[in-house]
Design an enzyme around this catalytic site. Structure first.
Site, PDB file in Angstrom:
ATOM      1  N   ARG A  73      38.660  36.011  41.795  1.00  0.00           N
ATOM      2  CA  ARG A  73      39.716  35.975  40.767  1.00  0.00           C
ATOM      3  C   ARG A  73      40.208  34.552  40.540  1.00  0.00           C
ATOM      4  NH1 ARG A  73      44.273  40.240  41.693  1.00  0.00           N
ATOM      5  NH2 ARG A  73      44.902  39.399  39.679  1.00  0.00           N
ATOM      6  N   HIS A 132      55.268  39.214  40.257  1.00  0.00           N
ATOM      7  CA  HIS A 132      54.223  39.776  41.129  1.00  0.00           C
ATOM      8  C   HIS A 132      53.528  38.713  41.979  1.00  0.00           C
ATOM      9  CE1 HIS A 132      54.040  43.513  38.278  1.00  0.00           C
ATOM     10  NE2 HIS A 132      55.110  43.481  39.035  1.00  0.00           N
ATOM     11  N   CYS A 143      54.550  36.318  60.055  1.00  0.00           N
ATOM     12  CA  CYS A 143      55.815  35.571  60.063  1.00  0.00           C
ATOM     13  C   CYS A 143      56.209  35.198  58.634  1.00  0.00           C
ATOM     14  CB  CYS A 143      55.723  34.357  60.988  1.00  0.00           C
ATOM     15  SG  CYS A 143      54.765  32.983  60.310  1.00  0.00           S
TER      16      CYS A 143
HETATM   17  P1  OAD Z   1      47.705  45.858  31.695  1.00  0.00           P
HETATM   18  O1  OAD Z   1      46.251  45.578  31.865  1.00  0.00           O
HETATM   19  O2  OAD Z   1      48.234  47.158  32.203  1.00  0.00           O
HETATM   20  O3  OAD Z   1      48.085  45.815  30.155  1.00  0.00           O
HETATM   21  C1  OAD Z   1      47.715  44.763  29.320  1.00  0.00           C
HETATM   22  C2  OAD Z   1      48.346  45.028  27.968  1.00  0.00           C
HETATM   23  O4  OAD Z   1      48.069  43.913  27.128  1.00  0.00           O
HETATM   24  C3  OAD Z   1      47.828  46.266  27.236  1.00  0.00           C
HETATM   25  O5  OAD Z   1      48.940  47.010  26.767  1.00  0.00           O
HETATM   26  C4  OAD Z   1      46.986  45.702  26.087  1.00  0.00           C
HETATM   27  O6  OAD Z   1      47.084  46.521  24.919  1.00  0.00           O
HETATM   28  C5  OAD Z   1      47.669  44.372  25.856  1.00  0.00           C
HETATM   29  N1  OAD Z   1      46.785  43.321  25.309  1.00  0.00           N
HETATM   30  C6  OAD Z   1      45.495  43.048  25.629  1.00  0.00           C
HETATM   31  N2  OAD Z   1      45.060  41.960  24.981  1.00  0.00           N
HETATM   32  C7  OAD Z   1      46.097  41.518  24.231  1.00  0.00           C
HETATM   33  C8  OAD Z   1      46.285  40.415  23.342  1.00  0.00           C
HETATM   34  N3  OAD Z   1      45.310  39.548  23.108  1.00  0.00           N
HETATM   35  N4  OAD Z   1      47.490  40.265  22.742  1.00  0.00           N
HETATM   36  C9  OAD Z   1      48.486  41.164  22.973  1.00  0.00           C
HETATM   37  N5  OAD Z   1      48.374  42.207  23.809  1.00  0.00           N
HETATM   38  C10 OAD Z   1      47.208  42.393  24.431  1.00  0.00           C
HETATM   39  O7  OAD Z   1      48.490  44.604  32.317  1.00  0.00           O
HETATM   40  P2  OAD Z   1      50.033  44.484  32.723  1.00  0.00           P
HETATM   41  O8  OAD Z   1      50.902  45.261  31.804  1.00  0.00           O
HETATM   42  O9  OAD Z   1      50.309  43.054  32.898  1.00  0.00           O
HETATM   43  O10 OAD Z   1      50.766  44.506  39.042  1.00  0.00           O
HETATM   44  O11 OAD Z   1      50.011  45.193  34.124  1.00  0.00           O
HETATM   45  C11 OAD Z   1      51.202  45.241  34.851  1.00  0.00           C
HETATM   46  C12 OAD Z   1      50.931  45.201  36.319  1.00  0.00           C
HETATM   47  O12 OAD Z   1      50.038  46.265  36.650  1.00  0.00           O
HETATM   48  C13 OAD Z   1      50.219  43.973  36.808  1.00  0.00           C
HETATM   49  O13 OAD Z   1      51.054  42.856  36.980  1.00  0.00           O
HETATM   50  C14 OAD Z   1      49.679  44.453  38.120  1.00  0.00           C
HETATM   51  C15 OAD Z   1      49.202  45.847  37.761  1.00  0.00           C
HETATM   52  O14 OAD Z   1      49.415  46.802  38.722  1.00  0.00           O
HETATM   53  C16 OAD Z   1      50.562  44.144  40.332  1.00  0.00           C
HETATM   54  O15 OAD Z   1      49.479  43.728  40.708  1.00  0.00           O
HETATM   55  C17 OAD Z   1      51.751  44.298  41.204  1.00  0.00           C
END
Ligand code: OAD
Length: 258
Positions: A73, A132, A143
């Site tokens: 990653r 996050h 620790c």
């Molecule tokens: P997701 O992968 O769940 O969602 C990404 C969102 O971005 C979706 O709703 C897509 O429709 C939108 N999207 C994709 N490309 C786009 C673009 N070019 N412009 C605008 N929107 C776009 O990712 P997150 O919502 O960030 O947490 O996920 C939230 C959390 O879920 C992450 O931080 C992670 C995961 O569990 C942890 O790891 C704690």
């Protein structure tokens, strides 16, 4: 989306006159930089879902495998540059110190966009709150040791993984894994910013992971306005004054133009 779209003009005026703005971002803001989203088709690595690897149990069972995934990653993200949405947000934050970016992303691209505008010291006052955690920090499993860490990790064997200089236990990525709580101080600061914001601009998050997804609702309950930018509808679309169904790089620079 044309610059003259009435919804763009309305929200641009709203953002210009806001006393305080919260920007909540998710993986979608970095998608056009080449960082895979979590729930999109690129979310898999060697057939493992993030939910299988991003847990403390997975790390206890096989720290080498989890570090190998994080190494992959880091490599993917290192090849990515901030896009027009990160850049517009960085300029907006620098111009208006009452704007706070809160991100769920661990990719460091908001910070990189700021550093393209400012020196590292100056940028530190405008840094996003990383709810996050960060790919570029590690912490000890035992620790309180925690440090910035960008060096490649040798994940060829468990013996080669990085160890805590204070207690010799394993170091792990300083990211919030499934089933773990967010850093209390970071979350408190985000909630305070949400309560005080006139506008919450939500960019590229599926808005299904809480407490992050609750922040726009906090702004809404305190009388502020929610604006969303997402390719698809989300649970926040119904509470948003406007939900722009377009990409982050297309809409965010238009909304934040002077
Ligand atoms: P997701 O992968 O769940 O969602 C990404 C969102 O971005 C979706 O709703 C897509 O429709 C939108 N999207 C994709 N490309 C786009 C673009 N070019 N412009 C605008 N929107 C776009 O990712 P997150 O919502 O960030 O947490 O996920 C939230 C959390 O879920 C992450 O931080 C992670 C995961 O569990 C942890 O790891 C704690």
């Amino acid at each position: 989306m044309p610059d003259t779209d009435p919804a763009v003009s309305e929200i641009r005026d709203l953002l210009r006159s806001a006393k305080s703005t919260l920007v909540l971002t998710g993986a979608g803001v970095s998608a056009e930089s080449g960082v895979p989203t979590f729930r999109g088709p690129d979310g898999l690595w060697k057939n493992h879902r993030p939910e299988q690897l991003a847990t403390a149990d997975a790390f206890r069972a096989d720290p080498r495998l989890v570090w190998e995934w994080y190494g992959w990653r880091r490599q993917r993200v290192a090849a990515c540059r901030p896009n027009a949405a990160h850049e517009a947000l960085a300029r907006f934050t620098v111009r208006d110190s009452s704007t706070q970016i809160v991100t769920q992303n661990v990719d460091g691209l908001h910070e990189l966009a700021l550093q393209d505008l400012l020196s590292v010291e100056e940028a530190s006052t405008a840094l996003p709150l990383e709810l996050h955690g960060s790919l570029y920090r590690v912490r000890c499993v035992a620790c309180r040791f925690r440090v910035g860490h960008r060096d490649p990790v040798d994940a060829t064997s468990e013996a080669s993984l990085p160890r805590c200089p204070e207690c010799d236990n394993l170091l792990r990525p300083d990211v919030v894994w499934f089933g773990e709580s967010l850093d209390e101080k970071t979350l408190e600061a985000a909630i305070t910013a949400a309560e005080g914001a006139d506008v919450c601009l939500v960019v590229g998050t599926s808005a299904v992971v809480h407490p992050a997804a609750s922040l726009p609702l906090v702004t809404r309950q305190a009388g502020g306005v929610v604006v969303e930018v997402n390719l698809e509808p989300t649970p926040l679309s119904d509470v948003a004054r406007v939900s722009f169904r377009a990409s982050a790089t297309e809409v965010v620079p238009l909304l934040l133009a002077l």
